[in-house]
Scaffold this motif. Structure first.
Motif, PDB file in Angstrom:
ATOM      1  N   LYS A 151      45.563  69.388  98.992  1.00 53.31           N
ATOM      2  CA  LYS A 151      44.284  69.361  98.697  1.00 53.31           C
ATOM      3  C   LYS A 151      43.764  68.072  98.261  1.00 53.31           C
ATOM      4  CE  LYS A 151      44.234  74.047  96.809  1.00 53.31           C
ATOM      5  NZ  LYS A 151      44.423  74.552  95.528  1.00 53.31           N
ATOM      6  N   THR A 188      36.225  70.482  98.194  1.00 51.43           N
ATOM      7  CA  THR A 188      37.361  70.213  97.668  1.00 51.43           C
ATOM      8  C   THR A 188      37.578  70.239  96.202  1.00 51.43           C
ATOM      9  OG1 THR A 188      36.706  68.015  96.801  1.00 51.43           O
ATOM     10  CG2 THR A 188      37.012  67.992  99.236  1.00 51.43           C
ATOM     11  N   GLU A 189      38.697  69.987  95.597  1.00 48.72           N
ATOM     12  CA  GLU A 189      39.175  70.153  94.277  1.00 48.72           C
ATOM     13  C   GLU A 189      37.999  70.098  93.499  1.00 48.72           C
ATOM     14  OE1 GLU A 189      43.188  70.231  92.616  1.00 48.72           O
ATOM     15  OE2 GLU A 189      42.220  72.082  93.709  1.00 48.72           O
TER      16      GLU A 189
END
Lengths: 330, 213
Positions: free
Chosen positions: A17, A43-44
């Motif tokens: 990730k 995304t994260e």
């Protein structure tokens, strides 16, 4: 040597990730800071940027994310030494801020970074009480020496010099407990900082006696190496570095620096060298390397995001950002 | 337009005196104005050069600064710069250009300690891009203050020039023509009275002559 099987497995899952080269391009292509934040939402970082409201507070999101990353690593390794290598610098930063603020007599609380190993409140209390005995040993010693140093010189630079020295010697001690790779990693970082310090000193023309104060001990190259070359032409410094392990730094950064003294390429080359070292972690199945590598990758990712956001907010052209983009871990 | 006065000889002498003073005043003011404008033009040229230089350097310092900010976090940049190494005291004295009071700025650099260091931060966590910005900003300070001095001087001179020009114009276009017209009016009035007198005398003489014949 411990294998950290569980932790490595988690790290390998998180590695996927990380912000890739591909995503970096998309972040760069975004027309504004708001759009950049939107690209990040997949995304994260998505949930963190959701919390902060305005993109101008992007640092807050980055720190919150780092804090969670540190917690995950601590939980899964059961050994806080990994994250400590990356967190001590925030303790030292907070100590710098609070000490200097106490000398100026103003409050600078908004620039404290709450992701160190010691809670901000605790450092704040010790600084305001002028009693550092409550702090962990290395911070206590660092604070004592910094206060003494400042009282002697009244030069804030010495505060930074002293605290930085303590920081890296503590990082090195911690790394040694984690084994050879961690030690190599921190030693390399120290060398790279010293190389940069050396070149910056040359450029701004400060005396070599001050250079001795600014150099950090513990790297592969001893401080005396830099002092020795301080009065020599830069070429001979570059030559002797090019036969060391830092030959790539010479090729990618120092050669160009000799021509135009531009910090951009040099610092990029220095950072890339360390990232390259950390990348060994990607190809290792388990152990210390992948975990340290991942933490460095996160550290680097924070830099990347900061660069992109500041540039987008200030409408800096993409090529200027590209010049400064460091390699990514994945 | 003439002023409303009694057309007497005494008034005429008075007005002629005033006209002379007005003409002299006009000439003096005109000279002053010319000199002020000369000084002003010189200063404005210098001002332009200096301003361009300062703006160039400032913008490059700020560019460096933004880039430094892009590679360092906000907290670290602020921490690096929170405690200044140099202290600058500024004395403002007054100078004199053509009796216009202008500021003269003097800088006294007070270093906290005798050293060649203008960078208040350590080098481990900061970027060389910050060095560039700080170095330019530190060098630019004297120029900035000189620019402030010159710009203020220009402003004050411009004010003075405007005031002087208004006076010159008032003298040239109103006061002096007015005086001239009034003088003309009085002298014509006086001449007229003279002529009337002569005619009357001639008439009287004629009448006397007729009687005596």
């Amino acid at each position: 040597m411990e294998e950290y099987l569980y932790a490595t497995a988690r790290v390998k899952a998180l590695e996927i990730k990380l912000i890739s080269q591909n995503l970096t391009e998309r972040l760069l292509d975004a027309p504004s800071a708001e759009e950049t934040a939107k690209v990040l939402s997949e995304t994260e970082y998505g949930s963190y940027f959701g919390e902060i409201g305005s993109v101008y507070n992007f640092e807050e999101a980055i720190y919150k994310h780092l804090k969670d990353v540190f917690r995950i690593i601590d939980d899964s390794t059961g050994n806080p030494d990994f994250t400590r290598i990356f967190r001590y610098k925030y303790d030292i930063h907070n100590l710098k801020v609070l000490l200097k603020a106490s000398y100026i007599g103003e409050s600078y609380e908004d620039i404290l970074i709450p992701i160190g190993t010691v809670e901000v409140e605790r450092i704040k209390k010790t600084v305001s009480d002028k009693d550092f005995s409550e702090l962990p040993a290395f911070l206590k010693d660092a604070a004592h020496e910094a206060v003494a140093g400042f009282e002697l010189n009244h030069d804030p630079q010495y505060v930074d010099f002293i605290l930085d020295r303590y920081l890296y010697s503590k990082m090195l001690d911690t790394a040694k407990r984690l084994g050879d790779f961690a030690e190599e990693f921190v030693k390399t970082e120290i060398d790279l900082i010293n190389i940069n310090t050396f070149l910056r000193f040359r450029k701004i023309g400060i005396s070599s006696s001050r250079l001795k104060e600014a150099l950090i001990d513990g790297g592969y190259l001893k401080p005396s190496f830099y002092v020795e070359y301080f009065a020599e032409p830069l070429n001979s410094f570059a030559e002797s570095l090019s036969v060391s392990r830092y030959d790539r730094v010479v090729d990618e950064g120092i050669q160009k620096w000799i021509v135009d003294q531009d910090a951009t390429q040099l610092e990029k080359a220095l950072d890339n060298y360390l990232i390259d070292l950390a990348k060994q972690g990607k190809y290792e199945a388990f152990g210390v390397k992948p975990i340290l590598g991942f933490l460095k990758a996160k550290d680097n990712e924070a830099k990347l995001l900061r660069l992109i956001f500041v540039s987008k907010i200030n409408e800096i052209p993409v090529e200027k950002i590209r010049e400064r983009l460091r390699d990514t871990y994945v | 337009m003439k002023t409303n006065v009694n057309p007497t000889r005494m008034e005429l002498t008075k007005l002629k005196k005033r006209l002379k003073v007005a003409r002299r005043g006009h000439k003096l003011l005109k000279d002053k104005q010319d000199e002020l404008i000369k000084k002003f033009v010189d200063l404005v040229k210098k001002n332009k050069e200096l301003r361009e230089k300062v703006e160039d350097e400032l913008s490059s310092a700020l560019r460096n600064f933004v880039m430094a900010r892009a590679v360092m976090s906000k907290e670290i940049v602020e921490e690096s710069l929170m405690y200044p190494v140099e202290k600058v005291d500024i004395d403002v004295e007054t100078g004199n250009i053509m009796s216009v009071k202008v500021p003269k700025i003097k800088i006294h650099k007070k270093k906290k300690k005798a050293s060649d260091n203008k960078y208040p931060y350590g080098f481990a966590n900061t970027s060389g891009e910050l060095d560039n910005a700080i170095s330019i900003l530190a060098d630019i300070l004297p120029d900035l203050l000189e620019l402030a001095e010159i710009e203020k001087t220009c402003q004050l001179l411009a004010d003075e020039i405007e005031k002087t020009r208004r006076r010159v114009n008032a003298l040239e276009h109103i006061m002096i023509p007015e005086l001239e017209e009034t003088i003309k009016y009085i002298s014509m009035k006086l001449d007229e009275a003279e002529r009337a007198n002569i005619t009357r005398l001639m008439k009287v003489k004629e009448m006397v002559m007729e009687k005596s014949v």
